[in-house]
Design an enzyme around this catalytic site. Structure first.
Site, PDB file in Angstrom:
ATOM      1  N   HIS A 121       0.865  -1.187   0.000  1.00 39.04           N
ATOM      2  CA  HIS A 121       0.000   0.000   0.000  1.00 39.04           C
ATOM      3  C   HIS A 121       0.896   1.230   0.000  1.00 39.04           C
ATOM      4  CE1 HIS A 121      -2.861   2.954   1.700  1.00 39.04           C
ATOM      5  NE2 HIS A 121      -3.835   2.129   1.374  1.00 39.04           N
ATOM      6  N   ASP A 198       2.937  -4.130   7.940  1.00 35.80           N
ATOM      7  CA  ASP A 198       1.647  -3.474   7.748  1.00 35.80           C
ATOM      8  C   ASP A 198       0.573  -4.540   7.939  1.00 35.80           C
ATOM      9  OD1 ASP A 198      -0.740  -2.459   6.788  1.00 35.80           O
ATOM     10  OD2 ASP A 198       0.058  -1.791   4.856  1.00 35.80           O
ATOM     11  N   LYS A 224     -10.884  -0.961  10.247  1.00 37.45           N
ATOM     12  CA  LYS A 224     -11.019  -2.144   9.395  1.00 37.45           C
ATOM     13  C   LYS A 224     -11.413  -3.383  10.195  1.00 37.45           C
ATOM     14  CE  LYS A 224      -7.577  -0.415   6.093  1.00 37.45           C
ATOM     15  NZ  LYS A 224      -8.425  -0.120   4.941  1.00 37.45           N
TER      16      LYS A 224
END
Length: 407
Positions: A121, A198, A224
């Protein structure tokens, strides 16, 4: 696992979009929030709203107990050894930037290497680009296999004695690839490098034990995993965090302030300058309680079933391209021949089906895929096979519509 009972805890799912029952398949962007989380945040603002750590009055004490209680819940959730290793941040992006700005600037120099993958990302690329520019370090990328995975052989070949930091996503937000973090960490440590993970797409969906992984830093976001927006976590090994300087300065993180110099609080508070995200942390704690009450293993098994069913059903559609490996986390990224993914998403939205379309904050990966954009359906504990059927029906409608337009 009673999915209907779980769905009843998410009030937002009980609505129609464009005169169709909502099918929410965008949990990789943000998950929906259960009543337990909504009510926990509401209760804090209704009954306990106060700043933390600073007062001796009852509201201040209650707020502090809830805030620090949430930190302990995160510690247990990640299996960290101490609450001193749990830092509250605004999210994964802030967490990674903190490591890059503090540890990276202090420990990188000309000739050093930061190793990444092409599937990262943007939040796990740009901070390292900036630090590399400032320090003279070099960025290197582990190549991907044709199915979007990495091999340990390529990891070994890319990491060298000059590598000081390895930064890798646990789960790709585009491909669904589940990376072998424990094994990569071992290789990084053998070369004297630290491992930054991550975990934004992993923590909501599978059990994570940072001590078993042995990673040095692990970052994730609350929103999330059924928690509020604006709250995240940076886990770091205590010995490394103690060596690092804060990146934000002001109230709350100080021990003593003089006219010309100041000293910092102990961990973890030296990294939490200013009024913290109190309601967000409390909501994150409630989200952890909610997920634990269901069981991360059950959630992972449910998503595994859903993604297999979805893969089988999607592959019956002529002209569909699915990206990523066969074994994957609970998301599927795809394109339809001759249909732009934004058009695909628009048609699906007209059918009440919410998916994500675009580059998914992964432009280097899009270039590797030779695409400018893709569509993505992502699944969570509240999704069902019926949701998948609605997705497939909507994609068939998109094919028919654009087939009529262009042919």
């Amino acid at each position: 696992m009673d999915v209907n009972a779980i769905r009843s805890q998410f009030p937002i799912l009980d609505q129609e979009v464009n005169e169709n029952p909502l099918v929410y398949l965008d949990s990789s962007a943000t998950s929906q929030k259960p009543l337990a989380v909504i009510e926990a945040v509401n209760a804090y603002y209704r009954s306990d709203n106060s700043n933390v750590h600073r007062g001796v009055h009852t509201l201040g004490n209650r707020a502090t107990e809830e805030y620090e209680g949430a930190r302990e819940k995160v510690r247990a959730f990640l299996h960290a050894s101490s609450v001193e290793e749990i830092i509250f941040t605004r999210g994964t992006t802030t967490s990674i930037n903190t490591v890059a700005a503090s540890y990276g600037r202090a420990n990188l120099k000309v000739g050093d290497e930061v190793v990444l993958t092409l599937m990262e990302h943007h939040s796990n690329i740009i901070p390292w680009q900036q630090v590399a520019k400032e320090t003279g370090a070099t960025l290197k990328y582990i190549p991907l296999q044709a199915d979007g995975t990495v091999t340990l052989e390529d990891v070994q070949a890319t990491i060298t004695a000059n590598t000081k930091i390895v930064a890798m996503t646990h789960v790709s937000n585009v491909l669904g690839t589940i990376n072998p973090i424990k094994e990569v960490t071992k290789i990084a440590h053998e070369h004297g490098a630290v491992m930054v993970v991550d975990g934004a797409q992993a923590v909501p969906h599978m059990r994570v034990d940072v001590q078993e992984l042995d990673c040095d830093f692990y970052a994730f976001s609350g929103h999330k995993m059924c928690g509020p927006t604006g709250i995240g976590v940076l886990y770091g090994k205590k010995k490394l965090l103690e060596q690092m300087e804060p990146v934000e300065f002001g109230g709350e993180m100080i021990d003593f302030v003089g006219l010309y110099e100041s000293t910092w609080k102990d961990l973890p508070w030296k990294f939490e300058g200013g009024t913290p995200i109190i309601a967000g942390a409390i909501g994150l704690g409630a989200a952890i309680d909610f997920l634990e009450s269901i069981g991360l293993d059950k959630i992972a098994k449910h998503e595994e079933m859903l993604v297999k069913y979805a893969m089988d059903q999607l592959q019956t559609i002529d002209g569909i391209t699915i990206y990523g490996p066969e074994k994957r986390a609970g998301l599927i990224t795809f394109n339809l021949d001759d249909v732009h993914p934004h058009d695909t998403a628009t048609i699906l939205d007209a059918e009440g089906v919410a998916v994500r379309a675009g580059h998914h904050c992964a432009q280097p990966l899009m270039k590797w895929l030779d695409e400018t954009a893709t569509a993505r359906a992502s699944f969570y504990l509240y999704n069902t096979k019926e949701d998948v059927d609605r997705l497939v029906a909507g994609l068939q409608r998109a094919k028919e519509f654009f087939g009529d337009v262009f042919y």
